[in-house]
Design a protein around this motif. Structure first.
Motif, PDB file in Angstrom:
ATOM      1  N   LEU A   1      30.540  -1.238  -9.335  1.00  0.00           N
ATOM      2  CA  LEU A   1      29.128  -1.576  -9.173  1.00  0.00           C
ATOM      3  C   LEU A   1      28.263  -0.325  -9.063  1.00  0.00           C
ATOM      4  O   LEU A   1      27.038  -0.420  -8.976  1.00  0.00           O
ATOM      5  N   GLY A   2      28.906   0.838  -9.060  1.00  0.00           N
ATOM      6  CA  GLY A   2      28.170   2.086  -8.890  1.00  0.00           C
ATOM      7  C   GLY A   2      27.139   2.337  -9.969  1.00  0.00           C
ATOM      8  O   GLY A   2      26.117   2.972  -9.728  1.00  0.00           O
ATOM      9  N   ARG A   3      27.402   1.833 -11.176  1.00  0.00           N
ATOM     10  CA  ARG A   3      26.475   2.090 -12.274  1.00  0.00           C
ATOM     11  C   ARG A   3      25.129   1.409 -12.084  1.00  0.00           C
ATOM     12  O   ARG A   3      24.166   1.690 -12.798  1.00  0.00           O
ATOM     13  N   PHE A   4      25.005   0.536 -11.084  1.00  0.00           N
ATOM     14  CA  PHE A   4      23.761  -0.180 -10.848  1.00  0.00           C
ATOM     15  C   PHE A   4      22.900   0.458  -9.751  1.00  0.00           C
ATOM     16  O   PHE A   4      21.834  -0.061  -9.428  1.00  0.00           O
ATOM     17  N   TYR A   5      23.348   1.554  -9.170  1.00  0.00           N
ATOM     18  CA  TYR A   5      22.627   2.131  -8.038  1.00  0.00           C
ATOM     19  C   TYR A   5      21.360   2.858  -8.479  1.00  0.00           C
ATOM     20  O   TYR A   5      21.330   3.536  -9.502  1.00  0.00           O
ATOM     21  N   LYS A   6      20.326   2.718  -7.628  1.00  0.00           N
ATOM     22  CA  LYS A   6      19.056   3.417  -7.838  1.00  0.00           C
ATOM     23  C   LYS A   6      18.545   3.903  -6.487  1.00  0.00           C
ATOM     24  O   LYS A   6      18.856   3.308  -5.445  1.00  0.00           O
ATOM     25  N   LEU A   7      17.775   4.977  -6.528  1.00  0.00           N
ATOM     26  CA  LEU A   7      17.096   5.436  -5.322  1.00  0.00           C
ATOM     27  C   LEU A   7      15.669   4.908  -5.340  1.00  0.00           C
ATOM     28  O   LEU A   7      14.907   5.181  -6.266  1.00  0.00           O
ATOM     29  N   TYR A   8      15.335   4.160  -4.313  1.00  0.00           N
ATOM     30  CA  TYR A   8      13.983   3.637  -4.135  1.00  0.00           C
ATOM     31  C   TYR A   8      13.322   4.463  -3.031  1.00  0.00           C
ATOM     32  O   TYR A   8      13.749   4.408  -1.870  1.00  0.00           O
ATOM     33  N   CYS A   9      12.317   5.230  -3.407  1.00  0.00           N
ATOM     34  CA  CYS A   9      11.638   6.110  -2.450  1.00  0.00           C
ATOM     35  C   CYS A   9      10.240   5.570  -2.180  1.00  0.00           C
ATOM     36  O   CYS A   9       9.353   5.653  -3.035  1.00  0.00           O
ATOM     37  N   PHE A  10      10.049   5.008  -1.001  1.00  0.00           N
ATOM     38  CA  PHE A  10       8.763   4.473  -0.582  1.00  0.00           C
ATOM     39  C   PHE A  10       8.043   5.499   0.293  1.00  0.00           C
ATOM     40  O   PHE A  10       8.598   5.971   1.288  1.00  0.00           O
TER      41      PHE A  10
ATOM     42  N   ASP B   1       0.808  -1.212   0.000  1.00  0.00           N
ATOM     43  CA  ASP B   1       0.000   0.000   0.000  1.00  0.00           C
ATOM     44  C   ASP B   1       0.849   1.273   0.000  1.00  0.00           C
ATOM     45  O   ASP B   1       0.321   2.380   0.108  1.00  0.00           O
ATOM     46  N   TRP B   2       2.167   1.127  -0.140  1.00  0.00           N
ATOM     47  CA  TRP B   2       3.048   2.295  -0.202  1.00  0.00           C
ATOM     48  C   TRP B   2       3.382   2.601  -1.659  1.00  0.00           C
ATOM     49  O   TRP B   2       3.509   1.686  -2.487  1.00  0.00           O
ATOM     50  N   ASN B   3       3.524   3.882  -1.962  1.00  0.00           N
ATOM     51  CA  ASN B   3       3.962   4.291  -3.298  1.00  0.00           C
ATOM     52  C   ASN B   3       5.464   4.055  -3.437  1.00  0.00           C
ATOM     53  O   ASN B   3       6.210   4.159  -2.463  1.00  0.00           O
ATOM     54  N   LEU B   4       5.912   3.780  -4.649  1.00  0.00           N
ATOM     55  CA  LEU B   4       7.329   3.596  -4.910  1.00  0.00           C
ATOM     56  C   LEU B   4       7.742   4.384  -6.145  1.00  0.00           C
ATOM     57  O   LEU B   4       7.170   4.220  -7.226  1.00  0.00           O
ATOM     58  N   ASP B   5       8.734   5.264  -5.969  1.00  0.00           N
ATOM     59  CA  ASP B   5       9.372   5.969  -7.077  1.00  0.00           C
ATOM     60  C   ASP B   5      10.816   5.495  -7.156  1.00  0.00           C
ATOM     61  O   ASP B   5      11.503   5.413  -6.133  1.00  0.00           O
ATOM     62  N   ILE B   6      11.277   5.191  -8.366  1.00  0.00           N
ATOM     63  CA  ILE B   6      12.636   4.706  -8.579  1.00  0.00           C
ATOM     64  C   ILE B   6      13.377   5.664  -9.497  1.00  0.00           C
ATOM     65  O   ILE B   6      12.876   6.026 -10.560  1.00  0.00           O
ATOM     66  N   GLU B   7      14.556   6.078  -9.050  1.00  0.00           N
ATOM     67  CA  GLU B   7      15.369   7.008  -9.841  1.00  0.00           C
ATOM     68  C   GLU B   7      16.799   6.483  -9.926  1.00  0.00           C
ATOM     69  O   GLU B   7      17.447   6.281  -8.898  1.00  0.00           O
ATOM     70  N   PRO B   8      17.321   6.239 -11.127  1.00  0.00           N
ATOM     71  CA  PRO B   8      18.712   5.787 -11.254  1.00  0.00           C
ATOM     72  C   PRO B   8      19.685   6.829 -10.701  1.00  0.00           C
ATOM     73  O   PRO B   8      19.473   8.033 -10.848  1.00  0.00           O
ATOM     74  N   PHE B   9      20.740   6.355 -10.069  1.00  0.00           N
ATOM     75  CA  PHE B   9      21.800   7.242  -9.599  1.00  0.00           C
ATOM     76  C   PHE B   9      23.149   6.567  -9.864  1.00  0.00           C
ATOM     77  O   PHE B   9      23.824   6.091  -8.953  1.00  0.00           O
ATOM     78  N   PRO B  10      23.539   6.477 -11.135  1.00  0.00           N
ATOM     79  CA  PRO B  10      24.781   5.778 -11.474  1.00  0.00           C
ATOM     80  C   PRO B  10      26.005   6.515 -10.962  1.00  0.00           C
ATOM     81  O   PRO B  10      26.061   7.743 -10.989  1.00  0.00           O
ATOM     82  N   MET B  11      26.966   5.731 -10.494  1.00  0.00           N
ATOM     83  CA  MET B  11      28.235   6.272 -10.025  1.00  0.00           C
ATOM     84  C   MET B  11      29.369   5.620 -10.816  1.00  0.00           C
ATOM     85  O   MET B  11      29.159   4.645 -11.530  1.00  0.00           O
ATOM     86  N   SER B  12      30.570   6.145 -10.677  1.00  0.00           N
ATOM     87  CA  SER B  12      31.680   5.723 -11.528  1.00  0.00           C
ATOM     88  C   SER B  12      32.374   4.457 -11.048  1.00  0.00           C
ATOM     89  O   SER B  12      33.227   3.920 -11.740  1.00  0.00           O
ATOM     90  N   SER B  13      32.038   3.956  -9.867  1.00  0.00           N
ATOM     91  CA  SER B  13      32.694   2.765  -9.358  1.00  0.00           C
ATOM     92  C   SER B  13      32.220   1.521 -10.105  1.00  0.00           C
ATOM     93  O   SER B  13      31.264   1.562 -10.887  1.00  0.00           O
TER      94      SER B  13
END
Length: 222
Positions: free
Chosen positions: A207-216, A193-205
């Motif tokens: 595994l950094g290119r796989f990072y995302k912000l999950y905002c519930f 029942d929570w909303n979810l917004d996902i925003e990519p946040f790639p970094m140069s490391s």
């Protein structure tokens, strides 16, 4: 045509040792924290997202030396910010800088009443837990206005054992006890029942290119 080679190797959780969680905690409680003394690009990024929620109280699970919390305090000085980490040396240094930090693990969340904080967040913390579901469940229960996760998702779930080194263009062993979890799946199961917004946040490391912000954020909670 030869089969395309992936740039990471993942082991499924059916191959985890019985004491995987214990070993992971021992490793991350003793890692050198010098790198985390300085503000990093993600600190401003997630601080800006949190400030938009206008929280009175903010809690970081896995705060290390507390630099993310320091940036949030700068941007939202009226907010009460605090955090916990299992790395005693990092917490001690952060406390010397005037931050409200404590040494603790996921059991501190279990002891908290519902809706303890307005916002709870992590930055690359759940990706070091072999079983993140219960921690996420506790974060949802104890957060009133939002749960933010800045975490990597490689498209497959499990333990990341090897990955491509971008600088040298070769496969290397991944930092010990690093995992890839589908936080959208976990969120749908635990907080449907929570909303979810996902925003990519790639970094140069690596595994950094796989990072995302999950905002519930809750549909309705007072």
């Amino acid at each position: 045509m030869s089969e395309q080679t992936k740039d990471f190797d993942i082991e499924g959780n059916d191959r985890f040792e019985n004491d995987e969680a214990v070993k992971a905690k021992l490793h991350w409680s003793s890692v050198n924290f010098e790198y985390y003394k300085k503000k990093r690009p993600w600190s401003d990024f997630i601080a800006d997202k949190i400030v938009q929620l206008e929280p009175k109280t903010v809690f970081e699970f896995g705060c290390n030396a507390g630099k993310n919390l320091a940036v949030i305090s700068e941007k939202s000085p009226r907010s009460f910010v605090s955090g916990v980490d299992i790395n005693e040396a990092a917490v001690s240094w952060g406390r010397e800088q005037g931050l409200n930090l404590a040494v603790a693990d996921e059991r501190v969340l279990d002891a908290m009443p519902d809706n303890t904080f307005d916002v709870i967040f992590t930055v690359s913390v759940l990706d070091h837990l072999p079983h993140p579901e219960e921690v996420f469940r506790s974060m949802i229960r104890t957060a009133k206005c939002g749960v933010l996760l800045l975490e990597p998702w490689l498209g497959e779930e499990g333990k990341v054992v090897r990955n491509l080194n971008l600088a040298e263009n070769k496969m290397v062993d991944t930092t010990p006890f690093s995992y890839s979890w589908d936080y959208a799946r976990i969120g749908k199961a635990i907080a449907p029942d929570w909303n979810l917004d996902i925003e990519p946040f790639p970094m140069s490391s690596n595994l950094g290119r796989f990072y995302k912000l999950y905002c519930f954020t809750p549909n309705c909670r007072t």
